[in-house]
Design a protein around this motif. Structure first.
Motif, PDB file in Angstrom:
ATOM      1  N   LEU A  56      85.236  61.613  40.179  1.00 17.29           N
ATOM      2  CA  LEU A  56      85.477  60.277  40.705  1.00 17.29           C
ATOM      3  C   LEU A  56      85.163  59.210  39.662  1.00 17.29           C
ATOM      4  CD1 LEU A  56      84.093  60.607  44.353  1.00 17.29           C
ATOM      5  CD2 LEU A  56      86.481  60.392  43.633  1.00 17.29           C
ATOM      6  N   SER A  57      84.108  59.413  38.888  1.00 16.14           N
ATOM      7  CA  SER A  57      83.787  58.464  37.812  1.00 16.14           C
ATOM      8  C   SER A  57      84.874  58.447  36.755  1.00 16.14           C
ATOM      9  CB  SER A  57      82.439  58.832  37.180  1.00 16.14           C
ATOM     10  OG  SER A  57      81.404  58.819  38.139  1.00 16.14           O
ATOM     11  N   SER A  58      85.365  59.643  36.406  1.00 17.33           N
ATOM     12  CA  SER A  58      86.446  59.728  35.423  1.00 17.33           C
ATOM     13  C   SER A  58      87.698  59.022  35.927  1.00 17.33           C
ATOM     14  CB  SER A  58      86.746  61.201  35.129  1.00 17.33           C
ATOM     15  OG  SER A  58      87.837  61.332  34.254  1.00 17.33           O
ATOM     16  N   PHE A  86      86.009  57.667  25.793  1.00 16.88           N
ATOM     17  CA  PHE A  86      85.373  58.068  27.053  1.00 16.88           C
ATOM     18  C   PHE A  86      85.830  59.470  27.455  1.00 16.88           C
ATOM     19  CE2 PHE A  86      85.830  58.527  31.663  1.00 16.88           C
ATOM     20  CZ  PHE A  86      84.506  58.409  32.051  1.00 16.88           C
ATOM     21  N   ASN A  87      87.127  59.709  27.444  1.00 15.84           N
ATOM     22  CA  ASN A  87      87.648  61.004  27.893  1.00 15.84           C
ATOM     23  C   ASN A  87      87.222  62.134  26.978  1.00 15.84           C
ATOM     24  OD1 ASN A  87      89.442  60.615  30.338  1.00 15.84           O
ATOM     25  ND2 ASN A  87      90.289  59.055  28.994  1.00 15.84           N
ATOM     26  N   LEU A  88      87.390  61.940  25.676  1.00 14.95           N
ATOM     27  CA  LEU A  88      87.026  62.995  24.738  1.00 14.95           C
ATOM     28  C   LEU A  88      85.516  63.188  24.693  1.00 14.95           C
ATOM     29  CD1 LEU A  88      89.530  62.207  21.837  1.00 14.95           C
ATOM     30  CD2 LEU A  88      89.700  64.010  23.565  1.00 14.95           C
ATOM     31  N   GLY A  89      84.757  62.105  24.857  1.00  9.97           N
ATOM     32  CA  GLY A  89      83.306  62.220  24.892  1.00  9.97           C
ATOM     33  C   GLY A  89      82.838  63.003  26.099  1.00  9.97           C
ATOM     34  N   LEU A  90      83.460  62.734  27.261  1.00  6.87           N
ATOM     35  CA  LEU A  90      83.108  63.463  28.470  1.00  6.87           C
ATOM     36  C   LEU A  90      83.397  64.954  28.303  1.00  6.87           C
ATOM     37  CD1 LEU A  90      82.129  62.679  31.392  1.00  6.87           C
ATOM     38  CD2 LEU A  90      84.530  62.853  32.064  1.00  6.87           C
ATOM     39  N   LEU A  91      84.554  65.259  27.740  1.00  7.19           N
ATOM     40  CA  LEU A  91      84.916  66.656  27.510  1.00  7.19           C
ATOM     41  C   LEU A  91      83.989  67.293  26.485  1.00  7.19           C
ATOM     42  CD1 LEU A  91      87.042  68.825  28.238  1.00  7.19           C
ATOM     43  CD2 LEU A  91      88.415  67.993  26.337  1.00  7.19           C
ATOM     44  N   SER A 124      88.945  70.271  31.585  1.00  6.49           N
ATOM     45  CA  SER A 124      89.941  70.255  30.504  1.00  6.49           C
ATOM     46  C   SER A 124      91.285  69.739  31.014  1.00  6.49           C
ATOM     47  CB  SER A 124      90.111  71.656  29.921  1.00  6.49           C
ATOM     48  OG  SER A 124      88.915  72.110  29.337  1.00  6.49           O
ATOM     49  N   PHE A 125      91.637  70.113  32.229  1.00  6.32           N
ATOM     50  CA  PHE A 125      92.947  69.739  32.763  1.00  6.32           C
ATOM     51  C   PHE A 125      92.987  68.276  33.187  1.00  6.32           C
ATOM     52  CE2 PHE A 125      93.146  74.321  33.010  1.00  6.32           C
ATOM     53  CZ  PHE A 125      94.463  74.583  32.671  1.00  6.32           C
ATOM     54  N   PHE A 126      92.003  67.826  33.989  1.00  5.60           N
ATOM     55  CA  PHE A 126      92.105  66.440  34.438  1.00  5.60           C
ATOM     56  C   PHE A 126      91.798  65.450  33.321  1.00  5.60           C
ATOM     57  CE2 PHE A 126      87.605  67.132  36.071  1.00  5.60           C
ATOM     58  CZ  PHE A 126      86.972  66.118  35.371  1.00  5.60           C
ATOM     59  N   THR A 127      91.092  65.884  32.277  1.00  9.51           N
ATOM     60  CA  THR A 127      90.870  64.995  31.131  1.00  9.51           C
ATOM     61  C   THR A 127      92.157  64.800  30.340  1.00  9.51           C
ATOM     62  OG1 THR A 127      88.537  65.638  30.970  1.00  9.51           O
ATOM     63  CG2 THR A 127      89.546  64.649  29.033  1.00  9.51           C
ATOM     64  N   PHE A 128      92.856  65.885  30.010  1.00  7.31           N
ATOM     65  CA  PHE A 128      94.122  65.759  29.284  1.00  7.31           C
ATOM     66  C   PHE A 128      95.147  64.981  30.112  1.00  7.31           C
ATOM     67  CE2 PHE A 128      94.675  68.900  25.570  1.00  7.31           C
ATOM     68  CZ  PHE A 128      93.454  68.521  25.059  1.00  7.31           C
ATOM     69  N   GLN A 129      95.148  65.208  31.401  1.00  5.76           N
ATOM     70  CA  GLN A 129      96.094  64.526  32.278  1.00  5.76           C
ATOM     71  C   GLN A 129      95.868  63.013  32.232  1.00  5.76           C
ATOM     72  OE1 GLN A 129      96.962  66.811  35.770  1.00  5.76           O
ATOM     73  NE2 GLN A 129      96.959  64.982  37.053  1.00  5.76           N
ATOM     74  N   GLN A 130      94.607  62.613  32.201  1.00  8.03           N
ATOM     75  CA  GLN A 130      94.298  61.186  32.177  1.00  8.03           C
ATOM     76  C   GLN A 130      94.454  60.581  30.781  1.00  8.03           C
ATOM     77  OE1 GLN A 130      91.469  59.757  35.421  1.00  8.03           O
ATOM     78  NE2 GLN A 130      90.483  61.621  34.732  1.00  8.03           N
ATOM     79  N   ILE A 131      94.242  61.366  29.751  1.00  4.33           N
ATOM     80  CA  ILE A 131      94.545  60.877  28.403  1.00  4.33           C
ATOM     81  C   ILE A 131      96.023  60.534  28.303  1.00  4.33           C
ATOM     82  CG2 ILE A 131      94.767  61.592  25.994  1.00  4.33           C
ATOM     83  CD1 ILE A 131      92.144  63.088  26.280  1.00  4.33           C
TER      84      ILE A 131
END
Length: 489
Positions: A56-58, A86-91, A124-131
């Protein structure tokens, strides 16, 4: 929650379908979308509710970044960089912290403690999707939407855990169409077919051959080096297991989406029929290949540059693709292996004519099989031991019948340093070889699932019988539930 469980098939899925289409029938489309969003978040939280805060934060941070682009705020590049960091740092924190610490300890003799952070589900999936969503919004190819629509795009439960990796422009417009809320007999029938086919792939084929993998890749712990037949048998078993497991999940995801009148993109297109490594990456995990091409390879310069720079772009893309698959140096080497195969193909295409079709397929499939060892092996020592076995350096293991029949040949080979032993107990039965041969026939002879339904599906008794058979066999196999290979990714 896993697709291949009784709780999902007989409780969660019917409840979500009934509630969604009931609200749609009452023309409460906003309520239907919110209901589907709530169900998707429940699906995600079922494994560990703590990580619901993370996703939810992402979602909120990335939506605010996209909202900034939509509203035309200044310093667009700074906002883009902030979103990517933010996205790559979270991952990086959750997936690669221990890998970085372990590497630093090994290189510099440090003794930093490992953090042992639990990998959040589907990060990995929802991070790439949001990138992809952030970059597309920065480029101006997306249109504004409400927060709940964006959240549903990210968390839509059929593709949330292991893809396909979807784009904003593919999903959000579908959630807004009125016909998405109208129950469709045909879509539910086709979706059920996809789901049952995927369930059969996972529960019967992938899980059925998984038992042949462990004895080979775990044999080193017992000071046993796999022989030629053992190494090839275990490697082929894992090669087929990965395909049927992952493509089975994708079929189930596509089928579930279709039940809700949502079309998810094709993710597998008979990849083991490929006659080149480049063709393989157009057929295997298609949405990941699309992401790496559009958001990494092309921004690096793609193929519109000098040949040496093109080679660099290919290798950089594959190295990062390997790193995305997991926090292990063997997976980085897997990416390098595929990059090297792409280099060879590029150089060969400049210097020689294409190979004949069967030869090209054999070369490609052999290379893929060798690369799969890097994915399955826990370390480089195991990888080298299995590779040596595949090349015959650990000896051969042939059935006694062959030894008796070809005794003079075996004696001559033994005189020249090629030793033969009786078939190891693991390979004494013929069932394992029969299963692997059947898998090879399936991946070479049958079309992909999407093509099957596009060409051949017609409501009929024959299709009803096929559905019933897949349902009975697949559901009966769920007494022992196993996770998908890409479940915690």
């Amino acid at each position: 929650m896993l697709f291949n469980t009784y709780e999902f098939i007989f409780a969660f899925l019917p409840a979500v379908l009934a509630g969604y289409f009931l609200l749609g029938r009452l023309r409460l489309t906003l309520a239907a979308r919110l209901y589907l969003l709530a169900a998707s978040l429940f699906f995600y939280a079922y494994w560990n509710p703590v990580y619901l805060v993370l996703i939810l934060s992402s979602i909120l941070v990335n939506y605010l970044v996209c909202l900034g682009f939509w509203r035309g705020v200044g310093r667009r590049k700074a906002l883009l960089v902030a979103g990517l960091v933010f996205n790559l740092g979270l991952l990086g924190v959750f997936k690669y912290t221990d890998m970085a610490i372990g590497t630093a300890n090994g290189l510099f003799g440090l003794h930093l403690p490992l953090q042992h952070l639990t990998l959040p589900l589907a990060i990995s999936f929802f991070t790439f999707q949001q990138i992809a969503a952030v970059v597309d919004t920065y480029r101006g190819t997306t249109r504004p939407c409400a927060l709940h629509d964006y959240a549903l795009f990210v968390s839509f439960f059929p593709q949330l855990i292991a893809g396909p990796i979807v784009h904003y422009t593919e999903m959000v417009p579908q959630f807004r169409r009125l016909r998405a809320f109208v129950f469709s007999n045909r879509n539910v029938a086709i979706g059920a077919g996809f789901f049952l086919m995927g369930l059969f792939k996972k529960a019967i084929i992938a899980d059925g051959i998984a038992a042949y993998v462990g004895p080979v890749f775990g044999a080193l712990s017992y000071d046993h080096l796999p022989s030629f037949i053992e190494a090839w048998g275990g490697t082929l078993a894992y090669t087929f297991q990965v395909y049927f497991d992952f493509s089975g999940y994708t079929d189930m995801a596509i089928g579930l989406g279709r039940m809700f009148n949502i079309r998810l993109p094709l993710n597998f297109d008979s990849p083991y029929k490929s006659r080149s490594i480049r063709e393989f990456w157009r057929r295997w995990h298609i949405t990941l290949s699309r992401f790496l091409r559009d958001y990494l390879y092309i921004p690096l310069g793609g193929s519109r540059c000098s040949f040496p720079r093109r080679l660099f772009n290919v290798m950089a893309t594959m190295l990062l693709g390997g790193l995305w698959h997991g926090a292990n140096w063997t997976l980085v080497l897997w990416g390098a292996f595929h990059g090297a195969m792409l280099w060879i193909q590029l150089l060969w295409s400049k210097l020689h004519r294409p190979l004949p079709g069967p030869v090209a397929w054999a070369v490609t499939f052999t290379g893929l099989a060798f690369s799969m060892v890097l994915v399955r092996a826990p370390d480089l020592a195991t990888t080298m031991a299995v590779w040596k076995g595949m090349l015959g350096f650990n000896g051969f293991a042939l059935p006694l019948k062959l030894l008796h029949k070809w005794g003079p040949v075996a004696a001559w080979l033994a005189d020249h340093g090629v030793t033969f032993t009786t078939l190891a107990p693991y390979w004494r039965r013929s069932k394992e070889i029969q299963h692997l041969a059947a898998c090879l026939v399936l991946v070479l002879a049958f079309p992909n699932s999407q093509e099957i339904f596009a060409r051949y599906f017609r409501p009929s008794r024959l299709w009803a019988f096929a559905y019933a058979a897949c349902a009975v066999v697949g559901i009966l196999a769920l007494t022992k539930v196993s996770e998908f290979l890409y479940f915690r990714f």
